[in-house]
Enzyme design. Structure first.
Site, mmCIF file in Angstrom:
data_model
loop_
_atom_site.group_PDB
_atom_site.id
_atom_site.type_symbol
_atom_site.label_atom_id
_atom_site.label_comp_id
_atom_site.label_asym_id
_atom_site.label_seq_id
_atom_site.Cartn_x
_atom_site.Cartn_y
_atom_site.Cartn_z
ATOM 1 N NE ARG A 54 -3.679 -12.145 -5.093
ATOM 2 C CZ ARG A 54 -4.641 -12.501 -5.930
ATOM 3 N NH1 ARG A 54 -5.889 -12.187 -5.682
ATOM 4 N NH2 ARG A 54 -4.362 -13.198 -7.004
ATOM 5 C CB THR A 55 -5.273 -7.052 1.309
ATOM 6 O OG1 THR A 55 -5.640 -8.417 1.113
ATOM 7 C CG2 THR A 55 -6.277 -6.392 2.218
ATOM 8 C CE LYS A 82 8.634 -3.020 14.732
ATOM 9 N NZ LYS A 82 7.645 -2.162 14.092
ATOM 10 N NE ARG A 104 -3.301 -9.723 5.773
ATOM 11 C CZ ARG A 104 -3.886 -9.877 4.579
ATOM 12 N NH1 ARG A 104 -4.732 -8.981 4.124
ATOM 13 N NH2 ARG A 104 -3.614 -10.932 3.851
ATOM 14 C CG HIS A 132 -9.665 -10.659 5.366
ATOM 15 N ND1 HIS A 132 -9.659 -9.286 5.242
ATOM 16 C CD2 HIS A 132 -8.886 -11.136 4.372
ATOM 17 C CE1 HIS A 132 -8.889 -8.950 4.207
ATOM 18 N NE2 HIS A 132 -8.413 -10.058 3.666
#
Lengths: 308, 430
Positions: A54-55, A82, A104, A132
């Site tokens: 969504r974002t 990683k 994000r 947010h």
């Protein structure tokens, strides 16, 4: 404004500036072809270290309506796994030539760290339990669009305050604009010293409903059950869900909001979802508008942007 | 080889004199005149103190040599005025057997300071089985610790304490010291900073003070029952200081230490999300910081440590909750205490040399008076020298110092270890 990291950095005047810009963007979005060349030639990278369709979609749509190029980077695994540091990852993306990075991240503070390292503008698309800001701005826009004045407005935020970046940023935004905010949750879903966020605290939703102008429901994460924070989703729904009975207690002029996606039968009963006071889809629409405004303001503060 | 420290103040309250060092020993103190062929050290505007002793440091070797080695770690220690450091056993493999102790000592030959091996309480620091504590005591181990791990099993901790009380004879007459990290892991799981206003604002899971105090209460109760010699490392909470004072008042054989950084920083420093401020236990509030400082000043807290914890530079570029906890501390310890706390040089000498030397069982070599016939493990410190901290300019292989960019007043000019000049004019010699 090089970066947008938190609501606290904006204050009431900063929020107002973004609302003014958003009004102009709303006009753009109402055109038959909702697209302007304001950010033509600019590149916006969306760096999502945590999944959020969504974002991400909202930001990318906003960037495209301003004619920016969009570069899409996903990294769901942690940097540690990683063998690469957060800084390594950011420098890699920057080396491709980007003007703004939407971040994000699961980890609170990651956008702050990235903003220290990056020359590009950084927009916080949600970090951990911390902040947010664009969610809060779209929520402010949605309430403002209804003609409500924030000064003295009674807003109740219900749910898992402890683990919610939306709650922290929304309390900050509403308080900055003069609203009265009450957070409603069982004690296990409230962070320690919650009162220092600037909100009143209640464990009793029924006691606050009748005086509530905006009822803001948070998503209840199912994983909280594993941590013994609430005994069951059923018990949570009975105590803190918006049931039909509670919807009747809520004043007719109130707004019902939710950052999505909604858990039907947990924070809201299925029969209330279509209540005319629900503004969930307006929030989604306004998300694009407000993110256009943020991208425009952040990128036009650097040289090269033209008015929409 | 004769070394002469010229015109230095002898100890925190002493008069000025020259100090002559030969064969590892202080051979004369006074107005010594010219000595042909002697190595001269400038002691003007400086104070000779016993070399510092660090009760808690992580030298990473063997196992994580990319973060630190004994050579680089001990060089940094010497630059900080330390002549002995107790190496925590959380290496890979862990120091949990006499063979591992011997290997560590072999690696430490030629180091810039004495490296004292602490051994693990439990095999592999896994919290399940006792290490061969008797054999370890027989090869000279005096401090046992599972480093940053807690022995959560209360029954096991009781047996460790009881067993240790039987090892006094094999340890040469002094009781074995058990240095146990107090942490209720069920309260601290997943936490990355102090639980308080700041953790709420920053959206980071916090660890409450009770994670420390509950385990400390357990340890004090068990120490009372077993009569073991308990040491409480890196105290972080105000309540813990009060509990230790009460236990001491009751006559318990208990000692405690605090890190330099817990005397300086608070949870508010985490607001930048810079993981260089992430430590275990976490920085708590100003109330706690002040209580720790008061505890050092009134003697409730016996020792000051660095808890030197090097991490490869890139790990501090991880997000706060993914970064490993810990800071390096050898080279900043003295300057930070003098600049950022009310702890005097006299108290520093007690708490960072004399007392930790006794706790570590090396009191016959370190933390000695500045007097003829004493072993020459010394630091010459300039209390007024101002310098700017640069993490990347340190001897350590890692750069994770929370003082980076700050100006500290107070520096080590010379360090003499076993009679050898290992730091000369601020430059490492080994």
């Amino acid at each position: 404004m090089k970066d947008l990291l938190t609501i606290d950095q904006l204050g009431a005047s900063g929020i107002d500036e973004i609302m003014q810009a958003a009004d102009a963007m709303a006009e753009v979005c109402a055109r038959p072809v909702p697209k302007v060349p304001a950010l033509k030639g600019r590149t916006v990278a969306s760096m999502f270290f945590e999944d959020s369709t969504r974002t991400r979609t909202s930001f990318e749509t906003a960037a495209r309506r301003l004619s920016a190029d969009v570069l899409n980077f996903s990294a769901s695994s942690s940097s540690v796994n990683k063998g690469e540091s957060l800084r390594d990852t950011v420098e890699t993306i920057e080396a491709m030539g980007v003007d703004a990075i939407v971040v994000r991240h699961r980890s609170s503070g990651a956008p702050q760290q990235i903003a220290r390292w990056a020359k590009a503008s950084v927009i916080n698309g949600g970090d951990g339990w911390h902040a947010h800001p664009t969610q809060s701005l779209l929520d402010v826009y949605t309430i403002r669009e209804e003609g409500r004045r924030f000064d003295g407005l009674n807003i109740a935020i219900v749910g898992d305050i402890s683990h919610s970046r939306v709650a922290r940023s929304n309390v900050a935004a509403y308080r900055a604009l003069g609203a009265n905010v009450t957070v409603v949750a069982p004690p296990t879903l409230l962070p320690p010293h919650v009162e220092t966020l600037g909100a009143s605290v209640s464990h009793d939703l029924d006691a606050v409903l009748a005086d509530t102008d905006v009822l803001y429901l948070l998503r209840m994460q199912r994983e909280r059950m594993d941590q013994a924070l609430v005994p069951s989703l059923g018990e949570y729904h009975r105590a803190f869900g918006l049931t039909l009975d509670r919807a009747r207690t809520l004043p007719a002029s109130s707004l019902i909001m939710h950052p999505g996606p909604m858990n039907r039968g947990v924070e809201i009963s299925p029969e209330v979802i279509d209540d005319p006071r629900v503004r969930v889809l307006n929030q989604v629409t306004n998300g694009v508008i407000v993110r256009m405004a943020v991208l425009y303001l952040v990128l036009s503060s650097a040289a090269g942007g033209s008015a929409p | 080889m004769i070394t002469i420290i010229r015109n230095a103040q002898i100890g925190p309250d002493g008069d000025k004199a020259d100090v002559r060092i030969e064969n590892g020993t202080i051979s004369a103190i006074g107005d010594l005149g010219e000595v042909a062929g002697a190595h001269e050290l400038d002691g003007s505007d400086a104070v000779v103190v016993p070399g510092f002793v660090d009760l808690r440091a992580h030298l990473r070797e063997p196992g994580r040599e990319e973060a630190e080695t004994i050579a680089t770690g001990s060089r940094g220690a010497a630059l900080g005025g330390f002549t002995a450091v107790v190496a925590m056993p959380n290496t890979d493999p862990a120091i949990d057997s006499p063979g591992a102790v011997r290997d560590l000592r072999a690696l430490a030959e030629g180091a810039s300071c004495e490296v004292v091996a602490a051994a693990a309480l439990t095999v592999g620091r896994a919290g399940a089985l006792l290490t061969p504590m008797g054999e370890l005591a027989a090869v000279g181990v005096r401090i046992f610790s599972d480093a940053d791990r807690t022995v959560s099993d209360t029954g096991l901790m009781r047996r460790i304490m009881e067993y240790a009380t039987g090892l006094t004879a094999v340890a040469g007459g002094e009781p074995i010291v058990l240095s146990h990290h107090c942490d209720d892991v069920h309260l601290s799981a997943g936490a990355h900073m102090h639980e308080g206003e700041w953790s709420t604002h920053l959206g980071i899971r916090g660890v409450p003070r009770e994670a420390e105090t509950i385990m400390l209460a357990r340890d004090i109760a068990l120490a009372r029952k077993t009569g073991c010699r308990l040491h409480v490392p890196h105290v972080s909470a105000a309540e813990s200081v009060a509990m230790i004072a009460e236990a001491k008042a009751d006559g318990l054989a208990i000692t405690a230490d605090v890190t330099v950084h817990h005397l300086v920083f608070t949870d508010a420093d985490c607001a930048s999300f810079d993981p260089v401020f992430k430590v275990t236990p976490p920085f708590r509030t100003e109330v706690d910081r002040a209580a720790l400082e008061a505890g050092v000043l009134d003697g409730t807290i016996d020792a000051i440590v660095t808890d030197h914890a090097p991490h490869e530079p890139h790990t501090k570029e991880f997000p706060f909750d993914e970064a490993p906890p810990g800071v390096i501390g050898f080279e900043t310890a003295l300057g930070a205490l003098l600049t950022d706390t009310d702890v005097s040089l006299g108290r520093i000498v007690e708490a960072m040399s004399i007392v930790p030397a006794q706790i570590a069982g090396i009191g016959e070599r370190h933390g000695r008076p500045i007097a003829v016939g004493q072993p020459a493990n010394l630091a010459v410190v300039d209390l007024d020298h101002e310098w700017s901290v640069d993490g990347s300019a340190m001897a350590s292989r890692s750069h994770n110092t929370p003082w980076h960019g700050r100006v500290l007043r107070g520096a080590v000019r010379h360090t003499i270890f076993e009679g050898d000049v290992v730091v000369d004019g601020g430059e490492a010699q080994r």
